[in-house]
Design a protein around this motif. Structure first.
Motif, mmCIF file in Angstrom:
data_model
loop_
_atom_site.group_PDB
_atom_site.id
_atom_site.type_symbol
_atom_site.label_atom_id
_atom_site.label_comp_id
_atom_site.label_asym_id
_atom_site.label_seq_id
_atom_site.Cartn_x
_atom_site.Cartn_y
_atom_site.Cartn_z
ATOM 1 N N GLN A 245 13.820 -10.747 -10.700
ATOM 2 C CA GLN A 245 14.771 -11.841 -10.919
ATOM 3 C C GLN A 245 15.218 -11.937 -12.375
ATOM 4 O OE1 GLN A 245 15.793 -13.370 -8.079
ATOM 5 N NE2 GLN A 245 14.350 -11.902 -7.180
ATOM 6 N N ASP A 246 14.552 -11.178 -13.244
ATOM 7 C CA ASP A 246 14.867 -11.168 -14.671
ATOM 8 C C ASP A 246 15.774 -9.959 -14.930
ATOM 9 O OD1 ASP A 246 14.922 -10.702 -17.426
ATOM 10 O OD2 ASP A 246 12.860 -11.348 -17.727
ATOM 11 N N PRO A 247 17.066 -10.156 -15.219
ATOM 12 C CA PRO A 247 17.995 -9.031 -15.352
ATOM 13 C C PRO A 247 17.557 -8.015 -16.405
ATOM 14 C CG PRO A 247 19.208 -11.100 -15.200
ATOM 15 C CD PRO A 247 17.763 -11.462 -15.352
ATOM 16 N N HIS A 248 17.042 -8.500 -17.534
ATOM 17 C CA HIS A 248 16.643 -7.567 -18.591
ATOM 18 C C HIS A 248 15.418 -6.760 -18.156
ATOM 19 C CE1 HIS A 248 16.813 -5.844 -22.521
ATOM 20 N NE2 HIS A 248 15.588 -6.252 -22.840
ATOM 21 N N ALA A 249 14.448 -7.432 -17.505
ATOM 22 C CA ALA A 249 13.273 -6.717 -17.009
ATOM 23 C C ALA A 249 13.676 -5.694 -15.961
ATOM 24 C CB ALA A 249 12.262 -7.708 -16.427
ATOM 25 N N LEU A 250 14.624 -6.049 -15.117
ATOM 26 C CA LEU A 250 15.079 -5.139 -14.066
ATOM 27 C C LEU A 250 15.657 -3.860 -14.662
ATOM 28 C CD1 LEU A 250 15.288 -4.948 -10.983
ATOM 29 C CD2 LEU A 250 17.582 -5.926 -11.154
ATOM 30 N N GLU A 251 16.255 -3.970 -15.835
ATOM 31 C CA GLU A 251 16.833 -2.797 -16.491
ATOM 32 C C GLU A 251 15.806 -1.963 -17.247
ATOM 33 O OE1 GLU A 251 19.943 -4.182 -19.021
ATOM 34 O OE2 GLU A 251 21.455 -4.087 -17.439
ATOM 35 N N THR A 252 14.743 -2.597 -17.720
ATOM 36 C CA THR A 252 13.852 -1.903 -18.654
ATOM 37 C C THR A 252 12.439 -1.653 -18.144
ATOM 38 O OG1 THR A 252 13.280 -4.018 -19.693
ATOM 39 C CG2 THR A 252 15.096 -2.781 -20.667
ATOM 40 N N VAL A 253 11.872 -2.567 -17.370
ATOM 41 C CA VAL A 253 10.462 -2.465 -16.989
ATOM 42 C C VAL A 253 10.253 -1.368 -15.945
ATOM 43 C CG1 VAL A 253 8.536 -3.656 -15.878
ATOM 44 C CG2 VAL A 253 9.923 -4.854 -17.582
ATOM 45 N N HIS A 254 9.278 -0.508 -16.206
ATOM 46 C CA HIS A 254 8.821 0.511 -15.263
ATOM 47 C C HIS A 254 7.319 0.297 -15.052
ATOM 48 C CE1 HIS A 254 12.681 2.221 -16.187
ATOM 49 N NE2 HIS A 254 12.473 3.300 -15.453
#
Length: 211
Positions: free
Chosen positions: A37-46
């Motif tokens: 639900q966090d757009p930035h996490a969705l782009e960066t977190v693996h």
């Protein structure tokens, strides 16, 4: 977009059988759902998931959130807690998966490591050998959680920057733990490059910061 690698080392020894491991499965699903639900996490977190009992298994290699298929984690009937072997496995994975910066390109952000166990490492000598090797890999934060009455903070002190204690090993406790882990990842994700100090969010009542 630079990646933020997050490694989860989860105890699946025999003492985690039953409600505790099912609560862990629920907590991980809650964590991944919230991060998505966090757009930035969705782009960066693996995320990578490594379990340990008598053996250490890479259930999920480092995978982007939007591609992550969560495994259903199970435990054996009984067995030891080979955390040292898990750390050795982790070192191999990090060296293989995390991109280091070079003169030509920026690599990944410094990774996060979360370790959850309900007991003392059975392979204590290997654990003591591998802990400094893990710390030398350059994690931004290494957070340990000791769960249940048999686990002691001293067992994870050589490895972790912070240790939290979870008294109850039910769905409420583990859901609170993984929600807090989510907040720690999201907070670190937003602060990457902005500060050299990685702070943790305040824990919920079920969790005590002991280190």
């Amino acid at each position: 977009m630079r990646r933020l690698p997050v490694y989860l080392l989860l105890d699946t020894s025999g003492s985690m059988r039953g409600e505790p491991i099912e609560a862990v499965n629920t907590g991980i699903r809650v964590m991944v759902s919230a991060l998505r639900q966090d757009p930035h996490a969705l782009e960066t977190v693996h995320v990578s998931i490594i379990t340990f009992d008598a053996d250490a298994r890479v259930l999920t290699p480092l995978t982007a959130l939007d591609e992550l298929q969560l495994p259903h984690i199970t435990t054996p009937q009984s067995g030891p807690t080979h955390l040292g072997l898990a750390l050795e496995t982790l070192c191999s994975q990090v060296r293989r998966e995390v991109l280091r910066s070079t003169a030509e390109q920026k690599g990944d952000w410094a990774p996060y490591l979360f370790v959850m166990t309900d007991g003392k490492p059975s392979d204590l000598q290997m654990f003591e050998q591998q802990s400094p090797k893990v710390r030398a890999l350059g994690f931004a934060n290494i957070i340990g959680c000791v769960a249940g009455p048999k686990a002691r903070r001293e067992d994870l002190t050589p490895l972790c920057d912070h240790v939290v204690a979870l008294d109850t090993m039910d769905s409420v406790g583990f859901t609170s733990l993984f929600k807090w882990v989510t907040a720690a990842i999201s907070g670190g994700n937003r602060s990457m490059g902005a500060t050299s100090t990685v702070s943790l969010p305040p824990p919920p009542p079920e969790i005590q910061i002991v280190l």
